[in-house]
Enzyme design. Structure first.
Site, PDB file in Angstrom:
ATOM      1  N   LYS A 195       0.902  -1.100   0.147  1.00 46.75           N
ATOM      2  CA  LYS A 195       0.028   0.037   0.035  1.00 46.75           C
ATOM      3  C   LYS A 195       0.821   1.180  -0.053  1.00 46.75           C
ATOM      4  CE  LYS A 195      -3.525   2.430   2.327  1.00 46.75           C
ATOM      5  NZ  LYS A 195      -4.788   2.391   3.356  1.00 46.75           N
ATOM      6  N   ARG A 205     -10.381  10.031   1.636  1.00 51.94           N
ATOM      7  CA  ARG A 205     -10.251  10.941   2.878  1.00 51.94           C
ATOM      8  C   ARG A 205     -11.363  11.930   2.880  1.00 51.94           C
ATOM      9  NH1 ARG A 205      -3.599  11.129   3.178  1.00 51.94           N
ATOM     10  NH2 ARG A 205      -3.332   9.045   3.016  1.00 51.94           N
ATOM     11  N   GLU A 232       7.648  -6.851   1.520  1.00 50.97           N
ATOM     12  CA  GLU A 232       6.466  -6.753   2.206  1.00 50.97           C
ATOM     13  C   GLU A 232       5.470  -8.200   1.765  1.00 50.97           C
ATOM     14  OE1 GLU A 232       5.078  -4.895   4.082  1.00 50.97           O
ATOM     15  OE2 GLU A 232       6.287  -2.969   4.130  1.00 50.97           O
ATOM     16  N   LYS A 247      -2.118  -1.384  -3.934  1.00 43.50           N
ATOM     17  CA  LYS A 247      -3.001  -0.487  -3.988  1.00 43.50           C
ATOM     18  C   LYS A 247      -2.172   0.977  -3.928  1.00 43.50           C
ATOM     19  CE  LYS A 247      -6.092   1.757  -0.573  1.00 43.50           C
ATOM     20  NZ  LYS A 247      -6.534   1.789   0.619  1.00 43.50           N
ATOM     21  N   SER A 274      -9.997   5.624  -4.909  1.00 42.76           N
ATOM     22  CA  SER A 274     -11.004   6.864  -5.329  1.00 42.76           C
ATOM     23  C   SER A 274     -10.614   7.827  -6.322  1.00 42.76           C
ATOM     24  CB  SER A 274     -11.336   7.669  -4.017  1.00 42.76           C
ATOM     25  OG  SER A 274     -10.211   8.090  -3.067  1.00 42.76           O
TER      26      SER A 274
END
Ligand code: PBG
Length: 325
Positions: A195, A205, A232, A247, A274
């Site tokens: 991420k 947000r 990761e 992401k 978004s």
């Protein structure tokens, strides 16, 4: 006239041939729709900065989900929206909060729907961070303890999939242990593995009314880094993740392709966030391109790069499109 051995156009001659050799296809069964739920009744708040995103109360969410089920979208990711914010993000652990109630209601009304929930504190913290913040830094291990409690709460309510989006170290292992010990051995973890600290979360947000003091660069990844994502990946799989996620999606296709290439035997999800969806929506409104074609092409590219599952606000648009094909 040239005599050519190779004419790649031969296989593009008509639509039947093109269908025959198409390497990537879309199916509603691979889609996940994020949904937002808050306290109250009869609430439907749309967000101008994020076309297509609506915040619901539990009752209106259930009505909306009927549509989603009819479109054969199998998987939703539930996010809480809250006005109750404090520096501890206490509302994340509210046993009677809208997320818990939504999970319970969805389980009984839509038993076939796969319910995932976002595990992070940012909808509930006054500073807007995903973890506990002492004014100087985000406290890793203390945050992980709260995330474990939150996961257990959602699992008890009936969530099938817990999706930690916070990027704290060791949280996958800790949540896995908590679920095993708590008697929820059958619940999956979808780890937000790579991420990135991206500007593309702006509209989200806004939706959450989560203004961040400072930035999230001390826990989310630097968009400049590629190899670090594989580290990761290694860690999350080792700690017991069932699925992994990249992401944002469109600007990070190389990372999705890297995950695919390492041949991890875990499904790879990608989150078209978004800002990605808003850009497409705004561009189409300006007449720059055809909305549906842009949605289709963006999704296709993410699957082509190697994603198995696509989390997107365009899930219902895509489900309608792929049905038409
Ligand atoms: C944070 C979270 C974010 C998103 C999902 N979970 C935002 C952030 O990290 O600030 C972004 C999703 C989107 O932009 O659509 N827990």
């Amino acid at each position: 006239m040239a005599i050519l051995k190779h004419r790649t156009r031969r296989l593009r001659l008509h639509s039947g041939l093109r269908d025959l050799i198409r390497e990537t296809s879309l199916s509603p069964s691979k889609l996940c729709l994020p949904v937002f739920v808050r306290k109250g009744k009869n609430i439907r708040i749309s967000h101008p900065s994020v076309p297509g995103i609506t915040t619901y109360s539990v009752d209106t969410l259930l009505t909306y989900l009927k549509e989603i089920e009819e479109l054969k979208i199998p998987f939703i990711l539930v996010f809480g929206v809250s006005d109750e914010k404090d520096d501890q993000g206490s509302a994340a652990l509210d046993r009677d909060g809208p997320v818990v109630r939504a999970i319970q209601a969805i389980r009984s009304r839509f038993p076939e729907l796969i319910i995932g929930t976002d595990i992070a504190l940012d909808p509930y913290t006054s500073h807007g961070h995903d973890g506990l913040f002492d004014g100087k830094q985000i406290l890793n291990d203390e945050t992980v303890d709260v995330l474990c409690e939150m996961s257990l709460l959602h699992a008890k309510a009936g969530a099938h999939i817990l999706a930690p989006s916070d990027m704290m170290d060791g949280r996958i292992g800790a949540i896995r242990k908590t679920l095993e010990e708590g008697g929820f051995k059958d619940r999956s973890i979808l780890a937000y593995t790579a991420k990135y600290a991206s500007c593309l979360y702006g509209p989200f947000r806004d939706t959450l009314n989560a203004r961040v003091s400072g930035d999230k660069k001390s826990y989310q990844m630097d968009p400049a880094n590629r190899r670090e994502a594989l580290r990761e990946l290694e860690l999350d799989l080792d700690e017991g993740a069932d699925m992994v996620m990249v992401k944002p999606a469109s600007w990070f296709l190389d990372i999705i392709a890297d995950f695919k290439r390492t041949e991890v035997n875990a499904p790879i999800a990608a989150y078209q966030v978004s800002g990605e969806c808003a850009m497409i929506e705004m561009g189409a409104r300006q007449g720059l391109f055809h909305r549906e074609l842009a949605i289709y092409e963006s999704a296709l590219s993410i699957f082509r790069a190697g994603a198995d599952i696509l989390v997107t606000y365009f899930a219902s648009d895509l489900a309608k499109l792929s049905r038409m094909k």
